[in-house]
Design a protein around this motif. Sequence first.
Motif, PDB file in Angstrom:
ATOM      1  N   PHE A   1       0.652  -1.166  -0.208  1.00  0.00           N
ATOM      2  CA  PHE A   1      -0.237  -0.597  -0.006  1.00  0.00           C
ATOM      3  C   PHE A   1       0.589   1.001  -0.013  1.00  0.00           C
TER       4      PHE A   1
ATOM      5  N   TYR B   1      -3.017  -0.268  -6.285  1.00  0.00           N
ATOM      6  CA  TYR B   1      -2.484  -1.169  -5.654  1.00  0.00           C
ATOM      7  C   TYR B   1      -3.129  -2.503  -6.020  1.00  0.00           C
TER       8      TYR B   1
ATOM      9  N   ALA C   1       1.575   2.044  -2.873  1.00  0.00           N
ATOM     10  CA  ALA C   1       1.360   2.301  -4.135  1.00  0.00           C
ATOM     11  C   ALA C   1       0.904   3.499  -4.065  1.00  0.00           C
TER      12      ALA C   1
END
Length: 410
Positions: free
Chosen positions: A248, A312, A251
């Motif tokens: 995450f 993601y 991303a």
Amino acid sequence: MSTRTDRVAEAGAPVPDRAASRGLPARLTTRTARTRLGTLAGAALLVVLVWRLGTGAFLDGLRRIDGPALLAALGIGLVTTVFSAWRWALVARGIGIRLPLGPAVADYYRALFLNAALPGGVLGDVHRAVRHGQSTGDLGRGVRAVVLERTAGQLALFVAGGVVLLTAPSPVRDEVRHAALPAALAALAALGACAVVLALRMNRAPARRGRALRGVLAEAREGLLSRRNAPGVLVSSAVVLAGYVAMFVLAARVVGAGASVPELLPLAVLALLAMGLPLNVGGWGPREGVTAWAFGAAGLGAGRGLSVAVVYGVLSLAASLPGVVVLVARWYAGLRAGARSAPASPGARRGGYPGPPPSTAPVASAASAASPSVVSSEKYAPKESARLASSFFPFSAEPSEGRPMTPESV
């Protein structure tokens, strides 16, 4: 006394189908209906996000993905997949199933790709549970091993997520703190009620069902909480969760979000919790909606949050691509095994049935010329080609000792 169905059948009218005569609530509770409704809900959520935020957030996130980001995603995916497979192998060993780490990693990669490519987000786990159970000869225990492994991961996420959301600054920290005590009391009450109901069912249930239930609880204890397995399950779950958070953060960096890791941590936990909802299309839907809302509430922009969620999802799909190699390799190995096990004969390869040996024709001619009885017996005797051809069928062509004909294997 004949039943209503028998009377209708005797009258010549069609018998109504029970499945077709069920009401709408009964139809909606089937597993197929729930899967389709979840897929439709996830698709509707994506449509709403595109309608409110536009397609720019989707396209902006896709344009920013480059080669180094994909390589980093593959590296993170390798770590999380190996530790997830190790947790699966530990749980399987705890309940009495042998699962080497190498095949476990391959099967886990295949399951991750199927989860990401197929609607529902869980069909890959179902596939690996059934295949592992069939390969070990114990389908029920194989399925329970996968269920326990996934339960361990979800429990680690819930516990870590609750701690992060209660302590770290986040858009929902105040709401979580206000709702923490009532939620904890409700959870304890529900747990106590479930324990009472379980105890009553075990006392009232037949002996076989009670033994089966106690066996399942014993397997859960041995697979997750035993002294031999608990440390490994805990470490692997922590590493896997850290890998998801790292994906995450990667991303967010690809999109260009300037928030620090402590600021992104509660947002990542919210996104991971949303991914567990069964209202998605291959994992898409709730994750994008919750991430867009969380980024907007944190002052980082809802559109940027949607871009982070899209990136993601793409990086997670890229991390599961080794599962395609596993699928192709297993398919090719199955084809080769089928080709090796197919029966073949020299005559069949030439395109015809095997005929009698060359030396049998002169012998038969000489015998027929010597005696008419030999001609009669030769005429009605089974040919050598028929006896050879009979060996290619699973049933014997000649009964023996007055017993009925049975398969050759019997």
